[in-house]
Design a protein around this motif. Structure first.
Motif, short mmCIF file in Angstrom:
data_model
loop_
_atom_site.label_atom_id
_atom_site.label_comp_id
_atom_site.label_asym_id
_atom_site.label_seq_id
_atom_site.Cartn_x
_atom_site.Cartn_y
_atom_site.Cartn_z
N ALA A 106 86.23 -38.35 -0.66
CA ALA A 106 86.06 -39.78 -0.94
C ALA A 106 84.58 -40.06 -1.03
O ALA A 106 83.76 -39.27 -0.56
CB ALA A 106 86.69 -40.62 0.18
N ALA B 184 90.85 -38.33 -8.63
CA ALA B 184 89.52 -38.47 -8.03
C ALA B 184 88.41 -38.08 -8.99
O ALA B 184 87.28 -38.58 -8.89
CB ALA B 184 89.44 -37.63 -6.76
N HIS C 202 91.13 -38.45 -1.93
CA HIS C 202 91.83 -37.27 -2.43
C HIS C 202 92.18 -36.32 -1.29
O HIS C 202 91.35 -36.05 -0.41
CB HIS C 202 90.94 -36.55 -3.45
#
Length: 487
Positions: free
Chosen positions: A332, A303, A313
């Motif tokens: 995210a 990420a 993630h």
């Protein structure tokens, strides 16, 4: 004697003596029980609480404990056989039946019988858990102003900021949702990203709990093989093309069960392949904080190197603390974050604020880095002890990769030994698992880690859930006895 067994023994003694008292009769005082049974006041308190929970005793603050009035006889059990028809009929229209098989997850969660060495555990042994630090953190958290109020739906801003810093890159607190443990976060992510009936790409082998989540949601897990360097990019690209999948779930760091770390050259390839397929990568970063002392610098989470919102993630504090310290993060960016948030709110509302406050207190305390250093040292020692014992006792078991993080080893069983002409398959795994339990050691068979037919028989051995290196050596000796019995 261990506190837990002392509590159980005292509760049994008191349970057997209850007939001496009429309903409402007063039991001996806590002080008298401490002196008679030579246990601590805490043990007495917990034993009485156990009997109170069973409805056998009533405790009154300042007055003592009294025998409870007997409960009326339990009514006869009803006939629930109709549910078999109702539950099976519910899935007849599903393209992929939503079967829920929790057996593999229960294997790692179940407490083994007394005297059995736990090589199948998925959490740190109590001696490795930061129990004092967690207790102090929870105590301080409970006294914080507003600690028992409703938290923000996304989680406490300070905790979201801490998780964002842990991930790194361009991830900010605004990209993070606090979730109730890694399993809950994975469930939310899969529900958000894939509709029922859709294929989802998974590493092979992989974490059985994730396979259970996918199947319960009506998804179709499609295996993509891994080797010592993680998932194979060429096969990942082939799987995306063949299935049209829009989700790939992976563990790039100390993969469960193989312990593999995604190689530096493969990291950008995995992101590029997923982006070209218009797909998401769910990154389960579950044991970053269980690195071994000799690991060296760790690669960043995927990420941290993802500017395009490909990665969702998942990171958790649970593995490095306690199975009951269920605090994790979903990270995210882009429109997907709102979908993740909506599903999480509908499912769980929010993570209890006292637990979030306690997490903040714990990770901000001097005890936290000390704990991580101590665990790092101890896990390396345990890993080395187990690998040495396996080479001495079971040299025919193949150990292709020795990880520098995590809490387990992944072993391939012999294809056929001595007078047996049949190779070890899933039946052989099961036979060895049963024989091992008879000799006093619990292990995890490899079959549940594969979403399709496995290429060979395997077992997974955990070295984190045992009391120490002595138990590891003895457990491997017992496993050798079980293997000899199966042969």
């Amino acid at each position: 004697m261990h506190e837990r067994s002392s509590v159980g023994e005292l509760a049994n003694h008191l349970r057997q003596e209850l007939d001496r008292y009429s309903p409402g009769g007063k039991l001996p005082s806590s002080r008298a029980l401490v002196e008679r049974f030579r246990v601590s006041p805490v043990t007495v308190s917990r034993a009485l609480a156990q009997l109170a929970a069973e409805g056998l005793v009533v405790t009154r603050p300042g007055a003592g404990a009294f025998r409870a009035t007997p409960r009326p006889a339990t009514a006869a059990a009803g006939d629930t056989s109709w549910q078999e028809v109702a539950l099976s009929a519910d899935g007849t229209a599903d393209f992929v039946p939503r079967t829920v098989d929790a057996s593999a997850v229960l294997t790692t969660l179940a407490v083994p019988p007394p005297g059995v060495i736990e090589f199948n555990g998925g959490y740190l042994h109590p001696s490795l858990q930061p129990e004092r630090a967690m207790a102090a953190a929870l105590s301080r958290a409970g006294r914080r102003p507003g600690a028992w109020g409703r938290p923000p739906m996304e989680g406490l801003p300070e905790l979201r900021e801490w998780f964002a810093r842990s991930i790194g890159g361009a991830v900010t607190a605004a990209d993070v949702l606090v979730s109730a443990g890694g399993q809950t976060a994975l469930t939310t992510a899969l529900r958000a990203l894939a509709p029922p009936g859709a294929p989802v790409l998974v590493e092979s082998p992989t974490y059985p709990g994730m396979l259970a989540i996918a199947r319960a949601a009506g998804l179709r897990p499609v295996p993509v093989p891994v080797d010592a360097d993680g998932v194979k990019p060429s096969l990942l690209a082939d799987a995306f093309r063949a299935t049209g999948a829009r989700v790939f779930v992976c563990q790039p760091l100390f993969q469960n069960p193989t312990g593999a770390v995604l190689a530096p050259a493969r990291r950008p390839e995995v992101l590029r392949i997923a982006r070209d397929a218009g797909a998401f990568v769910i990154e389960d970063d579950f044991v970053r904080r269980l690195v071994h002392e000799d690991a060296g610098p760790l690669p960043r989470p995927l990420a941290a190197d993802d500017p395009d919102g490909v990665v969702v993630h998942v990171g958790s504090l649970t593995k490095a603390t306690s199975p009951s310290f269920r605090v994790s993060a979903l990270a995210a960016h882009g429109p997907v974050l709102e979908r993740l948030r909506a599903i999480q709110v509908v499912d769980t509302f929010f993570v209890p604020r006292p637990l979030q406050e306690a997490a903040l207190e714990l990770v901000g305390s001097p005890a936290w880095p000390r704990h991580l250093r101590a665990v790092s040292t101890e896990l390396k020692t345990r890993r080395d002890t187990m690998t040495t014992a396996l080479r001495l006792e079971l040299p025919s078991f193949s150990l292709p990769h020795i990880p520098s993080g995590g809490y387990h080893l992944w072993l391939r069983l012999p294809d056929g030994t001595g007078g047996t002409s049949q190779a070890f398959g899933s039946a052989g795994e099961q036979s060895l698992t049963i024989a091992a339990l008879r000799t006093g050691v619990s292990i995890t068979p490899g079959r549940p880690y594969f979403s399709a037919e496995p290429p060979a028989a395997h077992i997974r051995l955990s070295f984190a859930a045992v009391a120490g290196t002595g138990e590891i050596v003895e457990g491997v000796r017992r496993l050798r006895a079980a293997y000899d019995e199966v042969l």
